[in-house]
Design a protein around this motif. Structure first.
Motif, mmCIF file in Angstrom:
data_model
loop_
_atom_site.group_PDB
_atom_site.id
_atom_site.type_symbol
_atom_site.label_atom_id
_atom_site.label_comp_id
_atom_site.label_asym_id
_atom_site.label_seq_id
_atom_site.Cartn_x
_atom_site.Cartn_y
_atom_site.Cartn_z
ATOM 1 N N ALA A 211 26.475 75.994 18.195
ATOM 2 C CA ALA A 211 25.530 74.942 18.772
ATOM 3 C C ALA A 211 25.838 74.738 20.110
ATOM 4 O O ALA A 211 24.888 74.321 20.681
ATOM 5 C CB ALA A 211 26.073 73.838 17.687
ATOM 6 N N ASP A 212 26.997 74.965 20.581
ATOM 7 C CA ASP A 212 27.246 74.702 22.097
ATOM 8 C C ASP A 212 26.479 75.744 22.941
ATOM 9 O O ASP A 212 25.933 75.291 23.979
ATOM 10 C CB ASP A 212 28.713 74.947 22.190
ATOM 11 N N GLU A 213 26.030 76.691 22.361
ATOM 12 C CA GLU A 213 25.170 77.442 23.204
ATOM 13 C C GLU A 213 23.920 77.198 23.279
ATOM 14 O O GLU A 213 23.325 77.492 24.389
ATOM 15 C CB GLU A 213 25.310 79.183 22.518
ATOM 16 N N VAL A 214 23.472 76.446 22.385
ATOM 17 C CA VAL A 214 22.045 75.786 22.450
ATOM 18 C C VAL A 214 22.077 74.793 23.313
ATOM 19 O O VAL A 214 21.038 74.392 24.255
ATOM 20 C CB VAL A 214 21.538 75.733 21.177
ATOM 21 N N ALA A 215 23.110 74.015 23.205
ATOM 22 C CA ALA A 215 23.330 72.583 23.913
ATOM 23 C C ALA A 215 23.410 72.848 25.455
ATOM 24 O O ALA A 215 23.031 72.169 26.125
ATOM 25 C CB ALA A 215 24.572 71.906 23.381
ATOM 26 N N SER A 216 23.902 74.075 25.845
ATOM 27 C CA SER A 216 24.057 74.367 27.248
ATOM 28 C C SER A 216 22.652 74.860 27.871
ATOM 29 O O SER A 216 22.749 74.224 29.058
ATOM 30 C CB SER A 216 24.919 75.577 27.740
ATOM 31 N N MET A 217 21.570 75.200 27.082
ATOM 32 C CA MET A 217 20.475 75.436 27.668
ATOM 33 C C MET A 217 19.670 74.026 27.758
ATOM 34 O O MET A 217 19.069 73.676 28.859
ATOM 35 C CB MET A 217 19.529 76.235 26.686
ATOM 36 N N VAL A 218 20.021 73.122 26.890
ATOM 37 C CA VAL A 218 19.400 71.613 26.845
ATOM 38 C C VAL A 218 20.196 71.064 28.129
ATOM 39 O O VAL A 218 19.337 70.281 28.936
ATOM 40 C CB VAL A 218 19.779 70.915 25.611
ATOM 41 N N ALA A 219 21.373 71.146 28.360
ATOM 42 C CA ALA A 219 21.999 70.481 29.590
ATOM 43 C C ALA A 219 21.574 71.023 30.747
ATOM 44 O O ALA A 219 21.120 70.302 31.689
ATOM 45 C CB ALA A 219 23.541 70.886 29.554
ATOM 46 N N TYR A 220 21.035 72.277 30.886
ATOM 47 C CA TYR A 220 20.502 72.948 32.120
ATOM 48 C C TYR A 220 19.238 72.105 32.172
ATOM 49 O O TYR A 220 18.993 71.743 33.383
ATOM 50 C CB TYR A 220 20.428 74.280 31.917
ATOM 51 N N LEU A 221 18.316 72.056 31.305
ATOM 52 C CA LEU A 221 17.110 71.452 31.436
ATOM 53 C C LEU A 221 16.958 70.025 31.681
ATOM 54 O O LEU A 221 16.208 69.552 32.373
ATOM 55 C CB LEU A 221 16.199 71.759 30.130
ATOM 56 N N ALA A 222 18.136 68.964 31.379
ATOM 57 C CA ALA A 222 18.029 67.742 31.380
ATOM 58 C C ALA A 222 18.880 67.723 33.078
ATOM 59 O O ALA A 222 18.625 66.694 33.502
ATOM 60 C CB ALA A 222 19.298 67.241 30.719
ATOM 61 N N GLY A 223 19.415 68.791 33.533
ATOM 62 C CA GLY A 223 19.975 68.339 34.934
ATOM 63 C C GLY A 223 18.974 68.623 36.096
ATOM 64 O O GLY A 223 17.772 68.957 36.233
ATOM 65 N N SER A 224 19.593 68.313 37.148
ATOM 66 C CA SER A 224 18.596 68.266 38.507
ATOM 67 C C SER A 224 18.355 69.785 38.809
ATOM 68 O O SER A 224 17.141 69.947 39.735
ATOM 69 C CB SER A 224 19.404 67.757 39.600
ATOM 70 N N GLU A 225 18.934 70.791 38.459
ATOM 71 C CA GLU A 225 18.717 72.266 38.895
ATOM 72 C C GLU A 225 17.532 72.669 38.253
ATOM 73 O O GLU A 225 16.716 73.635 38.572
ATOM 74 C CB GLU A 225 19.940 73.039 38.661
#
Length: 242
Positions: A211-225
């Motif tokens: 599940a963390d591997e999916v969450a990492s993509m969400v975190a990227y999209l949520a961030g400023s980058e």
């Protein structure tokens, strides 16, 4: 994401819980919705242990009023909303002729109407840097066999919604994207479950995602980058659609 507020629907377990914790580690205050409360309370404790604020709200995404009203409750509690993660979902699999009208209504209410209403409620609160991130499914890109008609229909509808949100909100600096997980090890679909081997065989990497591997993509999209990324689909599916 320090100082930001995120709402993760269906955040008490699985991909939702992993996403809530990842956003908290990035510095965001995080609210999660749930139907069953014990797991949600554990997620909030874990969020707050990271030094940010956590909040659990009982809300049924299939309820037309609750789906949108929960956004206002988060804003009342935290004073703002910066990130909406539409994660809550329902799946009913089976032969086309076996699906009842109740099945159709429930899946579409949670997976489509609930996402639309939460996004609609969130939009007025999202300013520059705001994010709407929706959890889709690898079955919106490739349906590997029979039995997935209703689920694939509901998740495919979210692609159009995401692209339309990107157009409608882009001028305000708000992005909208969709993440398509493949087979992911959760309570609902464990990697050692009775149907796991067939799912693994459909991936290129030969395993379930954490599940963390999916969450990492969400975190990227949520961030400023990811400020210039919008209206896009991201497969985190181990090559399921390759």
């Amino acid at each position: 994401m320090k100082g930001k507020v995120a709402l993760v629907t269906g955040g008490s377990r699985g991909i939702g819980a992993a996403t809530a914790l990842r956003l908290a580690r990035e510095g965001a205050d995080v609210a999660v919705t749930y139907v069953r409360g014990k797991a949600a309370a554990e997620v909030v404790r874990a969020v707050e242990a990271l030094g940010v604020r956590g909040l659990a709200l009982c809300a049924d995404s299939s309820d037309a009023i609750e789906a949108g009203a929960v956004v206002d409750r988060v804003v009342e509690e935290f004073g703002r909303l910066d990130v909406l993660v539409n994660n809550a979902g329902a799946g009913v699999l089976g032969p086309l002729e076996s699906l009842s009208l109740a099945d159709v209504d429930h899946v579409l209410a949670v997976n489509v109407r609930g996402v639309f209403l939460a996004s609609q409620a969130a939009a007025p609160h999202l300013g520059t840097g705001g994010r709407i991130i929706t959890i889709g499914s690898c079955m919106s890109q490739r349906v590997p066999g029979p039995g997935g008609t209703l689920y694939a229909t509901s998740k495919s509808a979210l692609i159009g919604l995401t692209k339309a949100l990107a157009r409608e909100l882009g001028g305000r600096g708000v992005t909208a994207n969709i993440v398509h997980p493949g087979p992911t090890d959760t309570d609902m679909n464990p990697a050692d479950g009775p149907f796991a081997s067939g799912q693994v065989a459909l991936t290129a990497v030969g395993r379930f995602a954490a599940a963390d591997e999916v969450a990492s993509m969400v975190a990227y999209l949520a961030g400023s980058e990811a400020a210039f990324v919008t209206g896009a689909e991201f497969a985190v599916d181990g090559g399921h659609a390759a």
